[in-house]
Every structure is written in structure tokens, then in C-alpha cells.
Design a protein around this motif. Structure first.
Motif, PDB file in Angstrom:
ATOM      1  N   PRO A   1       8.425   2.882   9.963  1.00 55.06           N
ATOM      2  CA  PRO A   1       8.833   3.997  10.523  1.00 55.06           C
ATOM      3  C   PRO A   1      10.020   3.117  11.315  1.00 55.06           C
ATOM      4  N   GLY A   2      10.371   1.950  11.554  1.00 57.60           N
ATOM      5  CA  GLY A   2      11.659   1.777  11.832  1.00 57.60           C
ATOM      6  C   GLY A   2      11.726   0.259  11.536  1.00 57.60           C
ATOM      7  N   ARG A   3      12.967  -0.461  11.315  1.00 49.57           N
ATOM      8  CA  ARG A   3      13.237  -1.456  10.966  1.00 49.57           C
ATOM      9  C   ARG A   3      12.915  -2.441  12.435  1.00 49.57           C
TER      10      ARG A   3
ATOM     11  N   GLY B   1       1.540   9.138   6.315  1.00 50.64           N
ATOM     12  CA  GLY B   1       2.341   9.238   5.158  1.00 50.64           C
ATOM     13  C   GLY B   1       1.733  10.874   4.296  1.00 50.64           C
ATOM     14  N   LYS B   2       0.581  10.473   4.221  1.00 50.29           N
ATOM     15  CA  LYS B   2      -0.004  11.901   3.136  1.00 50.29           C
ATOM     16  C   LYS B   2       0.779  13.972   4.382  1.00 50.29           C
ATOM     17  N   GLU B   3       0.787  12.866   5.279  1.00 46.57           N
ATOM     18  CA  GLU B   3       0.775  14.489   6.758  1.00 46.57           C
ATOM     19  C   GLU B   3       2.590  14.402   6.912  1.00 46.57           C
ATOM     20  N   ARG B   4       3.139  13.679   5.987  1.00 47.21           N
ATOM     21  CA  ARG B   4       4.404  13.541   6.374  1.00 47.21           C
ATOM     22  C   ARG B   4       4.957  14.354   4.923  1.00 47.21           C
ATOM     23  N   ILE B   5       4.214  13.824   3.151  1.00 49.65           N
ATOM     24  CA  ILE B   5       4.328  14.131   2.720  1.00 49.65           C
ATOM     25  C   ILE B   5       4.150  16.240   2.096  1.00 49.65           C
ATOM     26  N   GLU B   6       3.237  16.085   2.806  1.00 52.49           N
ATOM     27  CA  GLU B   6       2.237  17.807   3.072  1.00 52.49           C
ATOM     28  C   GLU B   6       3.731  18.007   3.634  1.00 52.49           C
ATOM     29  N   ARG B   7       4.304  17.943   4.730  1.00 53.10           N
ATOM     30  CA  ARG B   7       5.418  18.493   6.060  1.00 53.10           C
ATOM     31  C   ARG B   7       6.474  18.774   5.099  1.00 53.10           C
ATOM     32  N   ARG B   8       6.626  17.986   4.273  1.00 49.08           N
ATOM     33  CA  ARG B   8       7.786  17.922   3.486  1.00 49.08           C
ATOM     34  C   ARG B   8       7.919  18.865   1.985  1.00 49.08           C
ATOM     35  N   GLY B   9       7.280  18.691   1.262  1.00 51.65           N
ATOM     36  CA  GLY B   9       6.815  19.586   0.329  1.00 51.65           C
ATOM     37  C   GLY B   9       6.227  19.906  -0.170  1.00 51.65           C
ATOM     38  N   GLY B  10       5.386  21.558   1.131  1.00 54.58           N
ATOM     39  CA  GLY B  10       5.108  22.477   1.327  1.00 54.58           C
ATOM     40  C   GLY B  10       4.192  21.938   0.494  1.00 54.58           C
TER      41      GLY B  10
ATOM     42  N   THR C   1       6.664  11.554  -4.666  1.00 52.98           N
ATOM     43  CA  THR C   1       7.089  11.037  -3.411  1.00 52.98           C
ATOM     44  C   THR C   1       6.157  10.477  -2.721  1.00 52.98           C
ATOM     45  N   GLU C   2       7.122   9.298  -2.086  1.00 52.66           N
ATOM     46  CA  GLU C   2       6.098   7.887  -2.267  1.00 52.66           C
ATOM     47  C   GLU C   2       5.975   7.437  -0.175  1.00 52.66           C
ATOM     48  N   VAL C   3       5.623   6.822  -0.048  1.00 51.70           N
ATOM     49  CA  VAL C   3       5.758   6.896   2.172  1.00 51.70           C
ATOM     50  C   VAL C   3       4.824   5.065   1.535  1.00 51.70           C
ATOM     51  N   GLN C   4       5.536   4.202   1.453  1.00 51.73           N
ATOM     52  CA  GLN C   4       4.939   3.119   1.685  1.00 51.73           C
ATOM     53  C   GLN C   4       4.432   2.263   3.106  1.00 51.73           C
ATOM     54  N   VAL C   5       3.143   1.279   2.606  1.00 52.16           N
ATOM     55  CA  VAL C   5       3.312   0.333   3.761  1.00 52.16           C
ATOM     56  C   VAL C   5       3.568  -1.212   3.562  1.00 52.16           C
TER      57      VAL C   5
ATOM     58  N   ALA D   1       1.099  -1.135  -0.306  1.00 52.44           N
ATOM     59  CA  ALA D   1       0.438   0.116   0.108  1.00 52.44           C
ATOM     60  C   ALA D   1       1.002   1.280   0.174  1.00 52.44           C
ATOM     61  N   THR D   2       0.288   1.940  -0.625  1.00 52.50           N
ATOM     62  CA  THR D   2       1.799   3.245  -1.013  1.00 52.50           C
ATOM     63  C   THR D   2       0.219   4.798  -1.100  1.00 52.50           C
ATOM     64  N   ILE D   3       0.777   5.414  -0.193  1.00 49.93           N
ATOM     65  CA  ILE D   3       0.502   6.862  -1.291  1.00 49.93           C
ATOM     66  C   ILE D   3       2.057   7.610  -2.108  1.00 49.93           C
ATOM     67  N   ASN D   4       1.316   8.989  -3.119  1.00 52.37           N
ATOM     68  CA  ASN D   4       2.294   9.216  -4.358  1.00 52.37           C
ATOM     69  C   ASN D   4       1.217  10.609  -4.192  1.00 52.37           C
ATOM     70  N   THR D   5       2.357  11.462  -4.369  1.00 47.65           N
ATOM     71  CA  THR D   5       1.944  13.102  -5.548  1.00 47.65           C
ATOM     72  C   THR D   5       3.295  12.904  -6.186  1.00 47.65           C
ATOM     73  N   THR D   6       2.946  13.564  -7.753  1.00 49.79           N
ATOM     74  CA  THR D   6       3.605  13.798  -8.055  1.00 49.79           C
ATOM     75  C   THR D   6       3.731  14.854  -8.163  1.00 49.79           C
ATOM     76  N   THR D   7       5.272  15.409  -8.744  1.00 52.83           N
ATOM     77  CA  THR D   7       6.046  16.867  -8.133  1.00 52.83           C
ATOM     78  C   THR D   7       7.095  16.979  -8.893  1.00 52.83           C
ATOM     79  N   LYS D   8       7.886  18.259  -9.817  1.00 50.21           N
ATOM     80  CA  LYS D   8       8.937  18.562 -10.347  1.00 50.21           C
ATOM     81  C   LYS D   8       9.529  18.638  -8.949  1.00 50.21           C
ATOM     82  N   ARG D   9       9.492  18.721  -8.072  1.00 50.70           N
ATOM     83  CA  ARG D   9      10.689  18.855  -7.008  1.00 50.70           C
ATOM     84  C   ARG D   9      11.147  18.212  -6.141  1.00 50.70           C
ATOM     85  N   TYR D  10      12.432  18.135  -5.972  1.00 53.48           N
ATOM     86  CA  TYR D  10      12.918  16.727  -5.326  1.00 53.48           C
ATOM     87  C   TYR D  10      12.761  17.361  -3.958  1.00 53.48           C
TER      88      TYR D  10
END
Length: 520
Positions: free
Chosen positions: A363-365, A398-407, A299-303, A270-279
């Protein structure tokens, strides 16, 4: 003259699908062949006969030509999308030297190439030495060199599954930069092989000559060769266009080409992705993956093994519904929806943390799965709904992490993958995220994304915006229920977000005592 068609070949985890799309993004004909050659010679290993992937592709294509509407004369081009991270060693004649190591494989090696003192010091200062060591230990190519040196010595090329199928179709050792999701020396920022001084050349036992050529999504790789045409029935000489990995293709196939639209994939992972031109590194030092659009990132976050958990539940506890489905001649998913809908939002306090598979980076191994809040009122129906809710909670995090990092704020969702066919899963996703949540108009979004890459590469659309606009649209839209949203908001904020931090020390103790999961 009839409108052209595009043949998209989608090699997933469970099957290979051959799909004919028109330029409106509608499926004209489809066929599939199951993948039956998975094996696990040792606990945690996951391999597949490389030739078996090709034979399944051939079977799917040959069946396709028997379907109504499958007019080979109308096909303008072909594109391939595949599961990610599956490695195949081939010799100079392109013959596989061993079974493919698939993305599900969990083997590790402690015999890894040394990293020079300058890079080692830099990693220590940046506090990422553990991440780098994990990378080296997880790399399939390091394991092969350490444990199968005869295979390593005979290796002419290291190919991902996408590169292997491209080679079989057109005879060229080449792949798309959009398919490069693996433990390989790839520069994710520039979407090309890493430069000579990059640390990955020290961390990985690979030489530049072993790697295929890379092209951008939409670029012509070659044309269908005579032997491939004979085995598949695809007309010889048709252009083969570069696409991207299955998740990347899913994203554009769902119409998610801007950062404010989130793409959930309810598939094996399971993933959440967005498409962005920014790294943007959503997790520090973990790069975004290449998008199916040249010059863009996902910008992907996986479960990891997210919706695999649903299948796990069905196999372990869902025999009644599966038997009923056969007797009543209905889809099993409908009966499992009834099971989920019999339980109120929040599953009467049953909360699930969906880290069912060890070895994940986030979140951790040490993470393990957990279910808390059991009482005598709870049944397997509550457990089933709690799984669906737990996956949605994890993806919202994951969505909230993408929003925080991607603005950039995500304002709407599209959902692909097998889980998207469940109305219950779609509605609780809308409720947990508090956002309108839509199904794409077709289920086969990975194949559609590959077809979009081909359509642009063939000049059938002037650019990706035009192709995505013409070939994608939403189907059914699920809007949040205000009452349900209030319950989920409190459970998410007051319980779910605190679970991992509270349980993490015990996860470590469990691993220390039992040896599972193995720690670095």
C-alpha cells in the motif's frame, strides 16, 4: 509409439527443478538441485553467482536421467521458467560480468538518468512523479551504470535469468515476452520492447542493442546445442520453446485461464492473479504482467515476501516442531498445521498486517508489519495462525481491487506454492475469502505451466484452451465454514481494512526517527 514427454526446467528462488510431464499434466520424473550461492556483500543486497544457476540446472538434469521413467527418447521439447526480475550482464562472448542481482535485492541509487522536461511535466500533472523516481532508483541497471561503470562499458547484453538460461541452452540471446517482469524498457500493453519515444528509455540507462530478442510464449527459441547437451544430458537438437516467468506459469499450471478463477500463490512472494485479455491496471500506473498465454495479461497483486514470513516464524519460533519432525520422521508442515489448528479462527483477536519488508509500492513505501490485539492468552501458536490469516486478508484485499478495476467477479480459487500444502492454510483461505478453494492436482504448477507452453508450441495441442483443459485439474477442494466465515468477515471489514490507514502516520514517524525503511 509411447506418448511424448516435455522437459520443464523451473529455476525458483531456492532450487532448480527438472520435471518431465506427460500430455495429461502428470509428473513422470523429477529431480532438483539447491541454489547455494546467494550472498549479500552489503546490507539489503542479494546476489547469486550466474554460473551457479547454470550448474544447478545441469545437476538437476543429470540427476533426472537416473530416475525411473526418465526416457530421453520420448522428450519432444524443453521449456524454461524462472524467478522474475533477476538481472545478468554478459559480454560479447556471453560470459557474466558480475554476479546476478536477484529480485530480493533492495539496493537503490540516487544517480539516475535525467528525464526530459516534457515527460517530467506530464508526470507532475498526473501526480506520479514519486512513482517514476522510485522506478528509476530501484532499477538495477541504473545502479550498475552509476557504481560499476567498467561493468557497464563491457556489457553486450542485459539478460533476465530466463534469457541467460535460454542462451546457455540454445546459444541465442532471446527471451519470452512472458518473462519480462523487471525494471526494463518493456511495453506491457503491447508485450514488446518500448517504442523509441517511450519515457523508459530516458529513465533507464540502457541501449536497445543491449536487449535480447523477444518472442511470445510457445514460440520456438532454438534447439539444444552440443555443449548444453554434454553438460545437461538433454538430447542435442531438441526444440527449446519459450515459456514465461514462474508466477505466470503457475497461473496456467493451476488451470486459471479465465478472469473468474483467482490463482493464489503461497510462495516466497504471495500473490493473487487472474488471467484476462484486457489490459487492466489494478494499481493505477502499475501495469499488469504478461501472462503465459500470448495476448493475455496477469492482473497481479503482491504481498512481497508473503510466505517468507512463515519460514521466518519457523526459524525464529518453530524449533520444537522441526526437532519433533526429525525424531518422529514426519513432515514439519504437519506439525505446524497442528499448531494452527490448536487456535480458533480469528486467533482470539490477534490481527497481523503482513508488510514485513520495506520498499513495497502497495500500500505504500512507508509500510511496516504490525501485530495488534495481544493478551495474556496468546501463545506462539496464535502468532503462527495470525500470520496465515494476515496473508489471506491481504490477498483478499487484492482480490477486491482486481474485481473493482477489472469488472469481473472471482468465483473460485486455486492455490499454488509451498503454503498450499498446508490444510490449515487452505481451509482458513476458503473461510476468509468465502469461496471454494482448491489445490491443483500437482504441486509443481510453474513447471506444468511451462510444459503447457511447450505442448502448444510443439503442436501437441491445437491451442491453450485445449492444453490447459487436458493438462490441469483440481485436487482437494476446501469449502468455507459458515461459522468461521462470519467471524472472518467481521474481522476483515471492521478491523483489518482499517489497520493500515490508522497505522500509516506512525509508520512514517518510525521511518523518520530511525531511518528504516529509507524514504525517498
Amino acid at each position: 509409439m509411447p506418448d511424448p514427454l516435455i522437459l520443464a526446467i523451473d529455476n525458483g528462488t531456492q532450487s532448480v527443478r527438472a520435471l518431465l510431464f506427460d500430455l495429461r499434466g502428470d509428473i513422470v520424473a523429477k529431480a532438483s538441485a539447491p541454489l547455494l550461492d546467494y550472498r549479500s556483500p552489503e546490507p539489503g543486497w542479494a546476489e547469486h553467482d550466474a554460473e551457479g544457476f547454470w550448474q544447478a540446472l545441469c545437476s538437476a538434469c543429470q540427476e533426472l536421467w537416473t530416475k525411473p521413467g526418465a526416457d530421453r527418447a520420448r522428450i519432444a521439447g524443453v521449456a524454461v521458467t524462472t524467478q522474475r526480475g533477476t538481472i545478468i550482464n554478459v559480454d560479447a562472448q556471453g560470459q557474466p560480468l558480475r554476479p546476478a542481482i536477484t529480485w530480493l535485492d533492495q539496493r537503490r541509487t540516487d544517480t539516475v538518468p535525467p528525464i526530459g522536461p516534457l515527460w517530467r511535466s506530464a508526470f507532475t500533472l498526473a501526480r506520479v512523479s514519486g512513482t517514476i523516481d522510485y522506478f528509476r532508483g530501484e532499477a538495477e541497471i541504473n545502479w550498475i551504470r552509476a557504481h560499476q561503470p567498467q561493468v557497464w562499458e563491457a556489457t553486450h547484453k542485459l539478460l533476465l535469468l530466463s534469457g541467460w538460461l535460454n542462451y546457455r541452452l540454445c546459444g541465442r540471446f532471446a527471451d519470452s515476452s512472458g518473462s519480462l517482469v523487471a525494471y526494463l524498457p518493456f511495453d506491457y500493453r503491447r508485450r514488446r520492447w518500448a517504442g523509441k519515444r517511450d519515457w523508459k528509455w530516458q529513465a533507464l540507462a540502457v541501449l536497445p542493442r543491449m536487449l535480447p530478442e523477444l518472442v511470445d510464449p510457445g514460440v520456438r527459441l532454438g534447439e539444444i546445442g552440443s555443449e548444453a547437451a554434454r553438460q545437461t544430458g538433454i538430447p542435442q537438437g531438441l526444440p527449446l520453446l519459450a515459456a514465461a516467468a514462474d508466477k505466470a506459469c503457475e497461473v496456467i499450471g493451476a488451470g486459471c485461464s479465465t478472469p473468474h478463477v483467482g490463482c493464489l500463490s503461497y510462495g516466497t512472494t504471495a500473490t493473487i492473479n487472474t488471467t484476462t485479455k484486457r489490459y487492466v491496471e489494478v494499481t493505477p500506473f502499475v501495469p499488469p504482467y504478461p501472462a503465459a498465454i500470448p495476448g493475455a495479461y496477469s492482473t497481479e497483486v503482491q504481498v512481497f515476501r508473503g510466505y517468507w514470513m512463515v519460514n521466518w516464524f519457523k526459524e525464529q519460533f518453530g524449533h520444537h516442531e522441526q526437532s519433533r519432525a526429525l525424531l518422529e520422521d514426519v513432515a514439519p508442515e504437519r506439525l505446524f498445521d497442528e499448531l494452527a489448528n490448536a487456535v480458533p479462527p480469528g486467533s482470539m483477536g490477534l490481527m497481523l498486517q503482513p508488510y514485513w519488508t520495506p520498499g513495497i509500492r502497495v500500500p505504500g513505501r512507508e509500510a511496516k508489519g504490525a501485530i495488534i490485539g495481544f493478551g495474556d492468552v496468546h501463545t506462539r501458536a496464535h502468532v503462527y495462525r495470525a500470520i496465515l490469516e494476515g496473508l489471506a486478508y491481504a490477498l483478499r484485499e487484492g482480490k477486491e481491487r482486481i474485481e473493482r478495476r477489472g469488472g469481473v467477479r472471482i468465483r473460485e480459487l486455486r492455490v499454488s506454492g509451498g503454503g498450499s500444502q498446508s490444510d490449515a492454510a487452505m481451509q482458513l483461505t476458503a473461510d476468509i475469502f468465502g469461496l471454494p478453494t482448491a489445490r491443483p492436482h500437482v504441486y509443481e504448477t510453474s513447471g506444468l505451466g511451462a510444459a503447457i507452453d511447450a505442448a502448444v508450441g510443439l503442436g501437441l495441442y491445437p491451442d491453450f484452451d485445449a492444453a490447459i483443459g487436458a493438462m490441469t485439474r483440481v485436487g482437494k477442494v476446501f469449502t468455507p465454514s459458515a461459522d468461521n466465515q462470519r467471524i472472518y468477515e467481521r474481522l476483515y471489514r471492521e478491523v483489518y481494512l482499517k489497520m493500515y490507514k490508522r497505522l500509516q502516520p506512525m509508520y512514517r514517524d518510525i521511518a523518520r526517527i530511525t531511518g528504516y525503511p529509507r524514504q525517498l
